[in-house]
Scaffold this motif. Structure first.
Motif, short mmCIF file in Angstrom:
data_model
loop_
_atom_site.label_atom_id
_atom_site.label_comp_id
_atom_site.label_asym_id
_atom_site.label_seq_id
_atom_site.Cartn_x
_atom_site.Cartn_y
_atom_site.Cartn_z
N LYS A 1 0.84 -1.19 0.00
CA LYS A 1 0.00 0.00 0.00
C LYS A 1 0.88 1.25 0.00
CE LYS A 1 -3.52 2.19 2.72
NZ LYS A 1 -3.68 2.43 4.14
N GLU A 2 1.91 1.23 0.81
CA GLU A 2 2.81 2.38 0.87
C GLU A 2 3.51 2.59 -0.47
OE1 GLU A 2 3.90 2.21 5.65
OE2 GLU A 2 5.08 1.07 4.20
N THR A 3 3.98 1.46 -1.03
CA THR A 3 4.67 1.55 -2.32
C THR A 3 3.75 2.14 -3.39
OG1 THR A 3 6.06 -0.32 -1.80
CG2 THR A 3 5.82 0.20 -4.12
N ALA A 4 2.47 1.75 -3.33
CA ALA A 4 1.53 2.24 -4.34
C ALA A 4 1.34 3.74 -4.23
CB ALA A 4 0.19 1.53 -4.18
N ALA A 5 1.34 4.26 -3.00
CA ALA A 5 1.05 5.68 -2.81
C ALA A 5 2.30 6.56 -2.88
CB ALA A 5 0.35 5.89 -1.48
N LEU A 6 3.44 5.94 -2.71
CA LEU A 6 4.67 6.73 -2.57
C LEU A 6 4.98 7.66 -3.75
CD1 LEU A 6 6.67 7.21 -0.35
CD2 LEU A 6 8.20 5.56 -1.42
N PRO A 7 4.83 7.22 -5.01
CA PRO A 7 5.16 8.13 -6.12
C PRO A 7 4.53 9.51 -5.99
CG PRO A 7 4.71 5.95 -6.98
CD PRO A 7 4.41 5.89 -5.50
N ASP A 8 3.32 9.56 -5.46
CA ASP A 8 2.66 10.86 -5.29
C ASP A 8 3.31 11.71 -4.21
OD1 ASP A 8 0.85 10.18 -7.19
OD2 ASP A 8 -0.68 9.49 -5.77
N LEU A 9 4.02 11.05 -3.34
CA LEU A 9 4.58 11.77 -2.19
C LEU A 9 6.04 12.16 -2.38
CD1 LEU A 9 3.19 9.63 0.75
CD2 LEU A 9 2.43 11.88 0.03
N LEU A 10 6.65 11.66 -3.46
CA LEU A 10 8.10 11.85 -3.61
C LEU A 10 8.51 13.31 -3.56
CD1 LEU A 10 9.09 9.07 -6.18
CD2 LEU A 10 9.54 9.16 -3.71
N ASP A 11 7.73 14.16 -4.23
CA ASP A 11 8.07 15.59 -4.27
C ASP A 11 7.99 16.21 -2.89
OD1 ASP A 11 8.65 15.59 -6.88
OD2 ASP A 11 6.76 16.51 -7.55
N ILE A 12 6.94 15.82 -2.18
CA ILE A 12 6.76 16.36 -0.83
C ILE A 12 7.90 15.91 0.08
CG2 ILE A 12 5.28 16.25 1.22
CD1 ILE A 12 2.89 16.04 -0.69
N LEU A 13 8.22 14.63 0.01
CA LEU A 13 9.30 14.11 0.84
C LEU A 13 10.62 14.77 0.49
CD1 LEU A 13 8.26 10.36 0.93
CD2 LEU A 13 8.26 11.95 2.86
N LYS A 14 10.79 15.03 -0.78
CA LYS A 14 12.03 15.67 -1.21
C LYS A 14 12.15 17.07 -0.60
CE LYS A 14 15.28 16.16 -4.68
NZ LYS A 14 15.80 15.86 -5.98
N LYS A 15 11.04 17.78 -0.59
CA LYS A 15 11.04 19.10 0.05
C LYS A 15 11.44 19.01 1.51
CE LYS A 15 8.17 22.35 -2.35
NZ LYS A 15 6.89 23.02 -2.45
N ALA A 16 10.97 17.95 2.15
CA ALA A 16 11.28 17.77 3.57
C ALA A 16 12.72 17.30 3.77
CB ALA A 16 10.31 16.77 4.18
N GLY A 17 13.39 16.94 2.68
CA GLY A 17 14.79 16.52 2.81
C GLY A 17 15.04 15.06 2.50
N TYR A 18 13.99 14.32 2.22
CA TYR A 18 14.15 12.90 1.91
C TYR A 18 14.12 12.67 0.41
CZ TYR A 18 13.26 11.77 6.80
OH TYR A 18 13.34 11.68 8.17
N ASP A 19 15.20 12.10 -0.08
CA ASP A 19 15.23 11.77 -1.50
C ASP A 19 15.15 10.25 -1.61
OD1 ASP A 19 15.39 12.02 -4.17
OD2 ASP A 19 17.44 12.81 -4.24
N LEU A 20 14.08 9.75 -2.18
CA LEU A 20 13.88 8.30 -2.30
C LEU A 20 13.85 7.87 -3.76
CD1 LEU A 20 12.49 9.02 0.59
CD2 LEU A 20 11.46 6.77 0.32
N GLU A 21 14.41 6.69 -3.99
CA GLU A 21 14.40 6.15 -5.34
C GLU A 21 13.92 4.71 -5.30
OE1 GLU A 21 18.21 6.06 -7.21
OE2 GLU A 21 18.10 8.18 -7.71
#
Ligand code: ADP
Ligand code: MG
Length: 584
Positions: free
Chosen positions: A459-479
């Motif tokens: 479930k998290e994996t499915a939703a994560l793409p939408d959150l990548l930009d937000i997380l990046k702003k917060a300092g988290y860069d995920l790939e």
């Protein structure tokens, strides 16, 4: 058989009475407003009651008064001096206009109406007595200029309505609230309210808002308010609101709002005011707000229905935004500690001097296992310091005296007030500000030399793409890195705790938990991160550490609450302390 018939005059007046006169407070409102409409400068209200109900309402004004004939005419249904043509209804300046109130009140009580026209050469006043809609007398009497209305035995001939009346205390509370509201919005008129012959409150008609607020709520209450004034976007706003850090309530009973001179109640306005406080408002709490809002009718279609309190506005969003800005600005101009802004310099000690080591005097009195959090705090404070606000914008920084329970910082300010700071909440506020500042800059994240793998649920994996930009702003860069596994390439700079996979998991969980637009989700992420970044549990701090923490706290945008709205700081003023020790 003819079933349809025209109701007799008396029945009509009963029906109308049902609308206008719900309870004693509505009688008071109608009669007091008549006095205001009649240009009264001072109005006296006296209430008497027995054990079960309010028995008498007396309202006396020094207004224009009426002549002999008009005094009687005033009690005719739909008799009014305030409008004559339908067009008049658009620009109504008076509070009444339907010509119903006196007729309705006289239909369901025993009214004695005494009036003398202002400036009239005749020495006589007029008295009209009506019981249950029936004229008892219409005569000349001696009385001063102005009008006095006595309402006895309210609802005596309408048992159904009488049954709906609550206890004397409740009905009285409604009366007080009504008179308070009227006094607050008619500041050039002086009011005095008496109950059983005893004065309950008094205002002086000076026109000044604080004077009236003091008259109604007491002097102490005024000290907890800060002014709001100015033009913001579409609105001009003038009034007073609760200072941050002062007493808030769990109910919204202290909103006194008017738009273009009419009292209104508006959820949207209440919302806008609370938004203006932002994180300065503890969760679930409401400030007091006394605000006159003026909106140019050329820009905004303002529809305040004359008989209803709800307001409808065109361009509502913009108006609310403007109100929000006004509140925000008012609160940020105000400084709770002091108006003095010393040229406090932030000195960042280079790491080689501060080092990662614990100063000896701390090491000697703290058990070894407690030292880890100390080091953490120390390190984080140094990291966040570089992002602190420029020194000239920092308000007075309280002087640290010590620490209690490894949790609270005890300090004083230069006017001798005692200040207690929850170090955890304060630290959380600092962290939040840092995270927020960095999320707005390019350097929110710190690249990891060795990327960290993170396994997420489907479930998290499915939703994560939408959150990548937000997380990046917060300092988290995920790939993405294969099935359900993600690589963390960077983490926020402000605290090493935020690199912990378990913490990252929690933050992602928070972001996924619930809806909201990008800004809202980002804010949630930052709040959770701030909370996680702060070392939990009790942490002994040195005086220098605490001083630094306070300096950073004061440099934040909202020093007095943590991002979740809990207070960071309690101030026990010198006078409050004196009160506690019963010194006068
Ligand atoms: P409205 O206020 O809607 O006109 P009311 O029934 O309350 O209707 O009052 C009827 C009229 O009586 C008013 O229009 C006003 O001319 C007159 N009146 C009522 N109370 C007063 C007062 N206290 N002083 C002078 N005139 C009054
Ligand atoms: Mg009226």
């Amino acid at each position: 058989m003819n079933k349809i018939h025209v109701l007799d005059e008396e029945t009509i007046s009963h029906i109308a009475a049902g609308e206008v006169v719900e309870r004693a407070a509505s009688v008071v409102k109608e009669i007091v407003e008549n006095g205001i409409d009649a240009d009264a400068k001072s109005i006296r209200i006296e209430i008497s009651a027995d054990k079960t109900s309010i028995t008498r309402i007396l309202v006396a004004d020094d207004g224009l008064g009426l002549n002999f004939d008009d005094a009687l005419l005033a009690f005719r249904q739909h008799a009014t001096s305030k409008v004559s043509r339908p067009e008049d209804l658009d620009g109504i300046k008076t509070l009444g206009f339907r010509g119903e109130a006196l007729a309705s009140i006289a239909a369901i009580s025993k009214v004695t109406f005494t009036t003398k026209e202002r400036g009239s050469p005749s020495p006589e006043a007029t008295r009209v007595v009506i019981h249950g809609g029936e004229l008892i007398s219409h005569s000349s009497v001696g009385a001063p200029e102005g009008t006095s209305v006595i309402v006895d035995n309210l609802f005596y001939n309408t048992p159904a309505r009488r049954k709906f009346q609550k206890s004397v205390a409740t009905e009285l509370a409604h009366v007080y609230d009504m008179v308070e509201r009227i006094a607050l919005s008619n500041r050039n008129v002086s009011f005095v309210l008496l109950y059983q012959g005893k004065e309950r409150f008094r205002t002086f008609g000076t026109g000044s808002y604080p004077d009236v607020i003091a008259g109604v709520f007491g002097n102490g209450f005024v000290k907890e308010l800060t002014p709001v004034s100015g033009t913001y976007g579409l609105v001009t706003i003038d009034g007073w609101i609760t200072k941050s850090g002062c007493e808030m309530k769990t109910t919204q009973t202290r909103f006194y709002l008017s738009i273009n001179g009419r009292q209104v109640s508006s959820r949207q306005l209440q919302w806008a005011i609370r938004e203006g406080y932002g994180t300065l408002l503890p969760k679930g709490m409401y400030p007091a707000a006394f605000l006159d809002i003026t909106i140019d009718r050329r820009d905004v279609d303002v529809n305040v229905h004359p008989t209803k309190k709800e307001v409808r506005l065109s361009r509502e969003r913009e108006v609310m935004r403007s109100v929000q800005d006004a509140i925000y600005n008012a609160l940020h101009e105000e400084r709770i500690f002091s108006s003095i802004i010393p040229q406090e310099k932030i000195v960042t000690l280079p790491p080689e001097i501060v080092g990662e080591s614990v100063p000896e005097y701390v090491a000697s009195r703290v058990p070894a296992r407690s030292l880890a959090p100390f080091r953490q705090t120390e390190k984080q404070l140094r990291r966040t310091e570089t992002y602190a606000a420029p020194p000239e914008t920092i308000a007075f920084v309280p002087e640290v005296l010590g620490q209690v329970g490894d949790t609270y910082i005890i300090a004083k300010n230069e006017s001798g007030d005692l200040i207690i700071v929850d170090q955890h909440a304060a630290h959380e506020r600092i962290m939040y500000d840092q995270l927020l500042a960095r999320s707005e800059s390019a350097e929110s994240g710190q690249e990891l030399i060795v990327p960290l793998p993170l396994t997420l649920t489907k479930k998290e994996t499915a939703a994560l793409p939408d959150l990548l930009d937000i997380l990046k702003k917060a300092g988290y860069d995920l790939e993405p890195f294969g099935k359900d596994v993600w690589m963390i390439r960077s983490v926020p700079v402000v605290s090493s705790t935020l690199g912990d996979p378990e913490v990252i998991h929690a933050i992602i969980g928070e972001a996924l938990d619930g809806l909201g637009n990008t800004d809202e989700v980002l804010d949630r992420v930052l709040k959770t991160a701030a909370c996680r970044a702060v070392v939990k549990g009790n942490t002994p701090l040195t005086i220098e550490e605490m001083q630094r923490l306070l300096r950073q706290l004061m440099a934040t945008k909202s020093p007095y609450t943590c991002p979740h709205g809990r207070p960071t700081t309690i101030v026990l003023s010198k006078s409050r302390l004196a009160g506690m020790f019963l010194r006068t």
